[in-house]
Design a protein around this motif. Structure first.
Motif, short mmCIF file in Angstrom:
data_model
loop_
_atom_site.label_atom_id
_atom_site.label_comp_id
_atom_site.label_asym_id
_atom_site.label_seq_id
_atom_site.Cartn_x
_atom_site.Cartn_y
_atom_site.Cartn_z
N SER A 102 0.85 -1.20 0.00
CA SER A 102 0.00 0.00 0.00
C SER A 102 0.88 1.25 0.00
N LYS A 103 0.76 2.01 -1.09
CA LYS A 103 1.56 3.25 -1.17
C LYS A 103 1.04 4.26 -0.15
N ALA A 104 -0.28 4.24 0.11
CA ALA A 104 -0.84 5.16 1.10
C ALA A 104 -0.24 4.84 2.48
N THR A 117 10.74 12.05 1.80
CA THR A 117 10.06 11.52 0.62
C THR A 117 9.36 12.69 -0.08
N ALA A 118 8.78 12.43 -1.24
CA ALA A 118 8.06 13.48 -1.98
C ALA A 118 6.80 13.88 -1.21
N ALA A 119 6.46 15.18 -1.26
CA ALA A 119 5.21 15.65 -0.66
C ALA A 119 4.04 14.99 -1.39
N LEU A 140 3.13 16.25 -12.00
CA LEU A 140 2.73 15.53 -10.80
C LEU A 140 2.85 14.04 -11.07
N VAL A 141 2.88 13.26 -9.98
CA VAL A 141 2.98 11.81 -10.14
C VAL A 141 1.75 11.16 -9.51
N LEU A 142 1.06 10.31 -10.27
CA LEU A 142 -0.10 9.58 -9.75
C LEU A 142 0.31 8.15 -9.46
N LEU A 154 2.01 6.91 -12.77
CA LEU A 154 1.90 7.73 -13.98
C LEU A 154 2.53 9.09 -13.72
N ILE A 155 3.48 9.46 -14.57
CA ILE A 155 4.09 10.79 -14.45
C ILE A 155 3.31 11.70 -15.40
N CYS A 156 2.73 12.76 -14.84
CA CYS A 156 1.85 13.61 -15.64
C CYS A 156 2.40 15.03 -15.76
N ILE A 184 -1.24 11.11 -4.84
CA ILE A 184 -0.74 12.07 -5.82
C ILE A 184 0.46 12.75 -5.17
N GLU A 185 1.61 12.72 -5.86
CA GLU A 185 2.79 13.28 -5.20
C GLU A 185 3.63 14.18 -6.10
N GLU A 186 4.45 14.91 -5.44
CA GLU A 186 5.39 15.85 -6.05
C GLU A 186 6.32 15.09 -7.00
N PHE A 187 6.63 15.70 -8.14
CA PHE A 187 7.55 15.11 -9.11
C PHE A 187 8.98 15.47 -8.70
N LEU A 188 9.80 14.46 -8.53
CA LEU A 188 11.19 14.69 -8.11
C LEU A 188 12.13 14.45 -9.28
N THR A 189 13.26 15.15 -9.29
CA THR A 189 14.26 14.88 -10.34
C THR A 189 15.61 14.58 -9.68
N HIS A 213 16.98 0.40 -15.05
CA HIS A 213 16.55 1.18 -16.22
C HIS A 213 15.14 0.72 -16.54
N LYS A 214 14.15 1.51 -16.13
CA LYS A 214 12.77 1.02 -16.19
C LYS A 214 12.11 1.15 -17.57
N ARG A 215 12.56 2.13 -18.36
CA ARG A 215 11.88 2.35 -19.64
C ARG A 215 12.34 1.34 -20.68
N LEU A 272 15.39 5.10 -4.18
CA LEU A 272 15.73 6.48 -3.79
C LEU A 272 15.86 7.38 -5.00
N MET A 273 15.52 8.64 -4.82
CA MET A 273 15.87 9.66 -5.80
C MET A 273 16.87 10.58 -5.12
N LEU A 274 18.04 10.74 -5.74
CA LEU A 274 19.06 11.64 -5.17
C LEU A 274 18.79 13.03 -5.74
N VAL A 281 12.91 9.05 -0.53
CA VAL A 281 12.40 7.71 -0.83
C VAL A 281 11.32 7.82 -1.91
N LEU A 282 11.50 7.07 -3.01
CA LEU A 282 10.47 7.00 -4.05
C LEU A 282 9.49 5.90 -3.73
N GLU A 283 10.02 4.78 -3.25
CA GLU A 283 9.16 3.64 -2.94
C GLU A 283 9.93 2.66 -2.07
N TYR A 284 9.15 1.83 -1.37
CA TYR A 284 9.71 0.67 -0.67
C TYR A 284 9.18 -0.58 -1.35
#
Ligand code: AMP
Ligand code: GLY
Length: 422
Positions: A102-104, A117-119, A140-142, A154-156, A184-189, A213-215, A272-274, A281-284
């Motif tokens: 659960s991401k929530a 982590t991202a807001a 934004l990221v869904l 989804l990156i929007c 829904i979260e902040e887009f990080l780079t 490399h996800k893509r 992680l996103m540096l 933290v992007l995800e666990y």
């Protein structure tokens, strides 16, 4: 001892390979496994979600240790089923695997325990989410709340895309019940890094870092996939960043789970996103990564079974955990068309002896048909090579991709290209 691995991907092949090297292991089973795993383990045709049947098998065969590879059975309570029968098993219970399920849950945990982590905001209905988009800034990221085979993100870049995304997740249920809630979260780079950690409920010890490399296509174009290749270590994950993560992320996460009555035993994968402002933290994930495992375990010097047993027994602080000073690169050989439509059933020719001199061929989507190994999935094989440094490892891995042939073979040609910028 007898060891039983659950799963059938490249990750499980790498786990089986490392387990097979362990001193005390006399017999290795894998359910359901694949054509490559069948060369080093006895494959048992039980699907990964048939938890009671898997436990029946472990009981009958007097298995000493079961290792659960994939997220679905972990989130569904595979470890709880085994423990209830007094079977020894490595992985988090369902109440801890929720950190991936659960991401929530995981976002809320990070907020309450001040883990960077991202807001974000969480939504239970499409109306609320759509109303939020009216006042939001883009991109934004869904994220669908539940498990969605790594595809529920989804990156929007624009409001229009975000509106369409909310509808897909919450109204059309593109990811099924995973979309009952969303984040829904902040887009990080920044640079992404994956760090897999051994955990015993109290102590957490990170392994060497990796990058996925996800893509699907070169230059990070195309659709998101399960992962097209990896390298390890990440040159961007410096000692300074590593100690920040230990203090601000890994240990606080372990302590938070314990404080919540959800002791985490198993592998915690921290994505992680540096960023310019520091690691976030992007995800666990509650398991080994795929294809991160295919570059991390070949570099592990310590005995995997010894470390796993120490996790189960709550004495991870007492064991050695060492990695080689070298580097590794894994290039995934996929079927042309993956992750969308692709064909399978093509014979695979391997013109080299892998499994020695730092070259490994980890099977993912393969099967045996009339005595011949054939393609049986989107991601077919992972070619891993080690080298003294990342550039050598990459050159070796790409050279080794020529030693494997099948019709409609597809790969990215820029795995590890980022290391040139390090
Ligand atoms: P996840 O399943 O959460 O790891 O997301 C899949 C991928 O989406 C990640 O590996 C990132 O490349 C990307 N991603 C997830 N969250 C964000 C974010 N907040 N900002 C930018 N990219 C993200
Ligand atoms: N490689 C990303 C994952 O295993 O989720």
């Amino acid at each position: 001892m007898k060891v039983f691995v659950i799963g059938s991907g490249g990750r499980e092949h790498a786990i089986c390979f490392k387990v097979a090297q362990s001193k005390g292991v006399e017999k290795l089973y894998c359910a359901p496994g694949n054509a490559g795993i069948a060369e080093i383990a006895e494959c048992v045709p039980i699907p990964v979600m048939e938890l009671e049947r898997l436990a029946d098998f472990a009981e009958q065969e007097k298995i000493d240790l079961t290792i659960v590879g994939p997220d679905d059975p972990l989130v569904a309570g595979a470890v709880d089923v085994f423990e209830k029968r007094g079977l020894r098993v490595f992985g988090p219970r369902a109440n801890a695997a929720i950190i991936e399920g659960s991401k929530a849950f995981s976002k809320d945990l990070m907020k309450r325990y001040r883990i960077p982590t991202a807001a974000y905001e969480t939504f239970d209905s499409a109306e609320e989410a759509l109303a939020y988009l009216e006042r939001a800034e883009f991109p934004l990221v869904l994220k669908a709340d539940g498990l969605a085979l790594g595809k529920g993100v989804l990156i929007c870049p624009t409001k229009e895309e975000a509106i369409a995304g909310v509808r897909e997740i919450m109204e059309d249920r593109k990811f099924g019940a995973a979309g009952n809630r969303m984040v829904i979260e902040e887009f990080l780079t920044g640079r992404e890094v994956s760090v897999l950690c051994f955990c015993d409920g109290t102590t957490i010890r990170p392994m060497t870092s990796a990058q996925d490399h996800k893509r699907a296509k070169d230059g990070d174009q195309g659709l998101n996939t399960g992962g097209m290749g990896t390298f390890s270590p990440s040159p961007f994950y410096t000692e300074e960043i590593a100690s920040f993560c230990e203090e601000q992320i890994y240990r606080p996460t372990m302590a938070a789970m314990k404080a919540e009555g959800r002791e985490f035993v198993g592998i915690l994968f921290v994505g992680l996103m540096l960023t310019e402002k520091g690691p976030r933290v992007l995800e666990y994930n509650a398991r080994f990564g795929d294809p991160e495992t295919q570059v991390v375990l070949p570099r592990m010097k310590s005995d995997l079974i010894e470390v796993m047993e120490a996790c189960i027994d709550g004495r991870l602080d007492t064991v050695e955990l060492e990695f080689e000073e070298n580097a590794a690169v894994c290039v995934v050989l996929a079927s042309e068309g993956y992750p969308e439509h692709y064909e399978k059933g093509y014979p695979i020719q391997v013109n080299h002896e892998f499994g020695k001199d730092g070259y490994y061929l980890f099977h993912a989507g393969t099967a045996k048909k009339d005595g011949q190994v054939v393609t049986a999935g989107g991601r077919v094989l992972g070619v891993t090579a080690t080298g003294a440094d990342l550039k050598t490892a990459r050159a070796n891995a790409y050279q080794a991709t020529d030693w494997v042939e099948f019709e409609h073979k597809y790969m990215r040609h820029d795995i590890g290209k980022a290391i040139d910028e390090a």
